[in-house]
Design a protein around this motif. Structure first.
Motif, PDB file in Angstrom:
ATOM      1  N   PRO A  70       5.333   5.442  -8.638  1.00 39.98           N
ATOM      2  CA  PRO A  70       4.402   6.461  -9.406  1.00 39.98           C
ATOM      3  C   PRO A  70       5.244   7.178 -10.600  1.00 39.98           C
ATOM      4  N   GLU A  71       4.312   7.717 -11.560  1.00 40.20           N
ATOM      5  CA  GLU A  71       4.981   8.388 -12.825  1.00 40.20           C
ATOM      6  C   GLU A  71       5.940   9.411 -12.140  1.00 40.20           C
ATOM      7  N   TYR A  72       6.962   9.716 -13.143  1.00 38.87           N
ATOM      8  CA  TYR A  72       7.871  10.737 -12.791  1.00 38.87           C
ATOM      9  C   TYR A  72       7.624  12.080 -13.473  1.00 38.87           C
ATOM     10  N   ILE A  73       7.312  13.219 -12.983  1.00 40.24           N
ATOM     11  CA  ILE A  73       6.985  14.236 -13.690  1.00 40.24           C
ATOM     12  C   ILE A  73       7.898  15.461 -13.259  1.00 40.24           C
ATOM     13  N   PRO A  74       8.983  15.894 -14.047  1.00 43.62           N
ATOM     14  CA  PRO A  74       9.920  16.977 -13.600  1.00 43.62           C
ATOM     15  C   PRO A  74       9.366  18.225 -13.224  1.00 43.62           C
TER      16      PRO A  74
ATOM     17  N   THR B 225       6.818   9.443   7.693  1.00 45.75           N
ATOM     18  CA  THR B 225       6.275   8.334   6.957  1.00 45.75           C
ATOM     19  C   THR B 225       6.698   7.822   5.637  1.00 45.75           C
ATOM     20  N   LYS B 226       6.683   9.057   4.758  1.00 48.68           N
ATOM     21  CA  LYS B 226       6.960   8.788   3.496  1.00 48.68           C
ATOM     22  C   LYS B 226       8.486   8.231   3.237  1.00 48.68           C
ATOM     23  N   VAL B 227       9.299   9.117   4.112  1.00 50.13           N
ATOM     24  CA  VAL B 227      10.814   8.523   3.776  1.00 50.13           C
ATOM     25  C   VAL B 227      11.005   7.237   4.264  1.00 50.13           C
ATOM     26  N   ARG B 228      10.454   6.769   5.409  1.00 44.15           N
ATOM     27  CA  ARG B 228      10.440   5.430   5.744  1.00 44.15           C
ATOM     28  C   ARG B 228      10.099   4.503   5.000  1.00 44.15           C
ATOM     29  N   GLN B 229       8.910   4.722   4.433  1.00 41.05           N
ATOM     30  CA  GLN B 229       8.284   3.770   3.452  1.00 41.05           C
ATOM     31  C   GLN B 229       9.062   3.772   2.241  1.00 41.05           C
ATOM     32  N   SER B 230       9.712   4.546   1.758  1.00 37.25           N
ATOM     33  CA  SER B 230      10.088   4.828   0.474  1.00 37.25           C
ATOM     34  C   SER B 230      11.841   4.000   0.295  1.00 37.25           C
TER      35      SER B 230
ATOM     36  N   HIS C 239       0.850  -1.229  -0.026  1.00 38.10           N
ATOM     37  CA  HIS C 239       0.009  -0.109  -0.057  1.00 38.10           C
ATOM     38  C   HIS C 239       0.883   1.295  -0.015  1.00 38.10           C
ATOM     39  N   ALA C 240       2.126   1.058   0.071  1.00 37.08           N
ATOM     40  CA  ALA C 240       3.032   2.418  -0.254  1.00 37.08           C
ATOM     41  C   ALA C 240       3.388   2.353  -1.507  1.00 37.08           C
TER      42      ALA C 240
END
Length: 275
Positions: free
Chosen positions: A51-55, A91-96, A42-43
Motif C-alpha cells: 500500500p501507499e507509503y504516507i509519512p 495477524t498483520k506481522v505474520r502476513q507481512s 488477500h494480504a
C-alpha cells in the motif's frame, strides 16, 4: 490471582515453545515457498505490491520498532498507530514478514503482559510498546537511549547510517550485505558508547539478548541486504517490490531464529572495541 496468572503463563509458554519446535521440524520436512509468493493472497504486499507509503504526522503514534512503524506508515496497521488489538498485530506481522504463527503469538502476548492488558481483548497505541526496558532497551542500533531523547518513535539517522556503513558482505552483483560479524561489531560499539554517554544506562542478559534478537531480523527477514534495509531503517518504508527473505513454509520460528541471534550476541565484545 497473581499466582494463577503465573501458572497460566508458565503453561502457555510451554505450549508456545512446543508449537514453535513442531513448526521448526515441519519447515525442514516441507517444501519452501517460492520467491514472489511469500506474502499470502488477500494480504497487503501480495504480488510484491505494498500500500501507499504516507509519512507519519506529529499526532500519530509510533514505536521504537521500524518494522511496526512501516506497517502503520503503509496503512497495514492503522496509520495513526492507535487502538490496535494484539490479535490484529499477530495477524498483520505474520502476513507481512513471514514470522511463524508461534512467534507472532508470543511477542504480542509478551507485549500485552508488560502493558498489563489482555492479549485476547486489549488494545494499545504503538508508542506504548516503547516502555523502557520491556521490548525497548538501551543501546539500540537505530534509536538514542530513552534517557537522552523524548521520542523513541523516530529513527536517529546518524545511528542508522553508522549501522549501514558496517556492512562488509557482498552479493554476486556487488550489493552490500550486513553479516553476523558486522552486527556483532555494531552492537559492541553501541554498548560501549552508551555506557559512556548515558548515566542511566542499564544492561543485563535479557536486554542484551533482546537487542541481538531485534537486530537479527535484519539478517533473517531482510537477508542483510543494505538496499532493502536503507528505506526500512531511514524512512520506515517497505522497499518497492519487496518481500520477506524467509522462504520457510511455516515462517521464521523462534527455534530457527536463535541460530542467528546466539552467534550475534556471542560476537559482541565490549571490553575492547576498535573504533
Amino acid at each position: 490471582m497473581a499466582i494463577l496468572n503465573k501458572i497460566a503463563g508458565f503453561f502457555i509458554n510451554i505450549f508456545v515453545m512446543t508449537w514453535d519446535f513442531g513448526l521448526f521440524i515441519l519447515n525442514i520436512l516441507t517444501p519452501s515457498l517460492k520467491p514472489g509468493h511469500i506474502v499470502p493472497a488477500h494480504a497487503a504486499g501480495h504480488n510484491l505490491t505494498w500500500p501507499e507509503y504516507i509519512p507519519p504526522k506529529d499526532s500519530d503514534s509510533r514505536s521504537a520498532c521500524p518494522m511496526l512503524n512501516a506497517m502503520a506508515n503503509h496503512g497495514i496497521l492503522p496509520h495513526d498507530g492507535k487502538n490496535i488489538t494484539f490479535k490484529e498485530l499477530n495477524t498483520k506481522v505474520r502476513q507481512s514478514f513471514n514470522f511463524a504463527p508461534s512467534f507472532c503469538f508470543f511477542v504480542p502476548k509478551f507485549s500485552a503482559d508488560f502493558l498489563n492488558r489482555s492479549y485476547w481483548s486489549g488494545r494499545f497505541d504503538l508508542a506504548e510498546l516503547s516502555l523502557h526496558n520491556a521490548i525497548e532497551h538501551d543501546a539500540s542500533l537505530t534509536r538514542r537511549d530513552a534517557a537522552l531523547v523524548t521520542d523513541q518513535g523516530k529513527p536517529d539517522l546518524d545511528l542508522v547510517d553508522q549501522l549501514l556503513k558496517e556492512a562488509t558482505g557482498k552479493m554476486a552483483d556487488g550489493s552490500l550485505l550486513l553479516t553476523i560479524p558486522d552486527l556483532s561489531r555494531a552492537l559492541s560499539k553501541r554498548r560501549v558508547d552508551c555506557r559512556k554517554t548515558n548515566q542511566g544506562y542499564t544492561e543485563n542478559l535479557f536486554h542484551n539478548m533482546f537487542g541481538s534478537a531485534n537486530s537479527s531480523t535484519m539478517l533473517t527477514i531482510f537477508g542483510g541486504r543494505i538496499d532493502d534495509l536503507t528505506p526500512m531503517l531511514r524512512e520506515e518504508r517497505f522497499p518497492e517490490k519487496w518481500e520477506p527473505r524467509v522462504l520457510s513454509r511455516f515462517g521464521l520460528t523462534m527455534a530457527k531464529f536463535n541460530f542467528t541471534v546466539l552467534p550475534v550476541e556471542r560476537g559482541v565484545k565490549t571490553k575492547v572495541v576498535k573504533q
